[in-house]
Write an enzyme that holds these catalytic residues in place. Structure first.
Site, PDB file in Angstrom:
ATOM      1  N   ASP A  80      -4.148  -3.357  -3.984  1.00 36.18           N
ATOM      2  CA  ASP A  80      -3.542  -3.089  -2.846  1.00 36.18           C
ATOM      3  C   ASP A  80      -2.901  -4.192  -2.236  1.00 36.18           C
ATOM      4  O   ASP A  80      -4.115  -5.122  -1.606  1.00 36.18           O
ATOM      5  CB  ASP A  80      -4.414  -2.379  -2.026  1.00 36.18           C
ATOM      6  CG  ASP A  80      -3.805  -1.666  -0.694  1.00 36.18           C
ATOM      7  OD1 ASP A  80      -2.545  -2.293  -0.394  1.00 36.18           O
ATOM      8  OD2 ASP A  80      -4.227  -0.636  -0.159  1.00 36.18           O
ATOM      9  N   SER A 128       1.008  -1.086  -0.016  1.00 39.18           N
ATOM     10  CA  SER A 128      -0.049  -0.111  -0.039  1.00 39.18           C
ATOM     11  C   SER A 128       0.901   1.198  -0.063  1.00 39.18           C
ATOM     12  O   SER A 128       1.897   1.349  -0.640  1.00 39.18           O
ATOM     13  CB  SER A 128      -0.829  -0.027   1.410  1.00 39.18           C
ATOM     14  OG  SER A 128      -1.993   0.877   1.100  1.00 39.18           O
TER      15      SER A 128
END
Length: 316
Positions: free
Chosen positions: A155, A41
């Site tokens: 992500d 992320s």
């Protein structure tokens, strides 16, 4: 101490990932060599900048960002797979990757991503660096997922919030994790809260009795609704199995399903690192130069305070 190969895993946490910069500054000052680094992320951006040798430039850039600058990153997605296409943000990332590939880096870098189709983690460790970062930060519903070969990537924090294990698997003798999120991804926290609310609501609603009354009043209507729900669910899972294109709602649903499943994994909340640094940034995510500087300072302070324990563990 220096004979040990040290790895550092940077967790996701949106703006709070700036705290990773402060942690890495301490390691640089102490001349503690980092042989391996991973990030997911927003932590992937910092990890990639460190491995690329552009961490100072990233620090200077984020400290000078203003709210109006964020508007320059907006490019709406035309395919319906996310809110933003992400190509303008790619231009921003190119400043720190300098067109490099994983193979060009002096420090071994690993960027985990989540495959929407399989629900599994994939480790990116070769190829174009900017593309890999884009995949690792593709928050479901916000950024368009990156389609690479037969994979639909989003992500990495969806499955692995602090990517520790990959460093151990690749040869690190001592792994330091940095947690700036509080233990659970946004989707996981939302999923758990929503699940608890639904359970409470169903108990208060006396669901069994209501369904029985509904069945008596309109059995055919209920059967039709349940049948349609099952059909839509099965159709979505079939599209996933066949790797067909998915829209934003479908991607979000599948990512929610992955996140709620991963929440039960003990390693997700308690990563198997040798030492965990937790900067005091939890509950904060306000965007401002002052707050970003505070995140960096908190990361620096936490790393400094952790040094005695880290050195002691390294001597064993």
């Amino acid at each position: 101490m220096m004979k040990k190969k040290i790895g550092i895993a940077l967790g996701g946490g949106f703006l709070r990932a700036a705290a990773h910069i402060g942690v890495l500054q301490v390691f640089k000052e102490e001349r503690i060599p980092i042989s391996f680094i991973s990030g997911c992320s927003s932590g992937a951006i910092v990890a990639a900048a460190y491995a690329s040798g552009t961490l100072e430039k990233l620090t200077e850039t984020i400290l000078n960002l203003r709210r109006r600058d964020i508007l320059n990153f907006i490019d709406f997605c035309a395919t319906g797979e996310g809110l933003l296409e992400g190509m303008k943000f790619r231009v921003f990332l190119d400043q720190f990757t300098k067109g490099q590939r994983f193979e060009d880096l002096a420090v071994k870098l690993f960027l985990p991503v989540s495959d929407v189709y399989t629900g599994e983690e994939i480790i990116q460790e070769s190829g174009d660096l900017t593309t890999a970062i884009q995949a690792s930060i593709a928050v479901p519903g916000l950024f368009k997922p990156k389609r690479i070969k037969d994979h639909l990537l989003v992500d990495g924090g969806l499955i692995n919030l602090i990517p520790v294990q990959v460093l151990k698997d690749r040869g690190a003798d001592f792994v330091i994790g940095v947690n700036v999120s509080g233990g659970k991804s946004f989707l996981s926290r939302t999923g758990v809260k929503l699940r608890h609310k639904i359970i409470r609501a169903l108990k208060n609603y006396n669901l069994e009795e209501k369904i029985e009354n509904m069945r008596i009043r309109s059995e055919k209507r209920l059967a039709f609704v349940l049948g349609m729900a099952g059909f839509l669910r099965d159709s979505l899972f079939l599209k996933r199995a066949c790797r067909h294109p998915l829209n934003l709602v479908e991607i979000s649903f599948l990512c929610y399903e992955i996140a709620t499943r991963i929440t039960s994994n003990a390693d997700f909340i308690n990563p198997p690192c040798d030492f965990l640094i937790q900067p005091d940034v939890l509950g904060k995510n306000k965007f401002s130069p002052k707050e970003m500087k505070n995140f960096i300072v908190q990361g620096y302070i936490s790393a400094k305070e952790s040094l005695p324990k880290i050195y002691k563990l390294l001597e064993k």
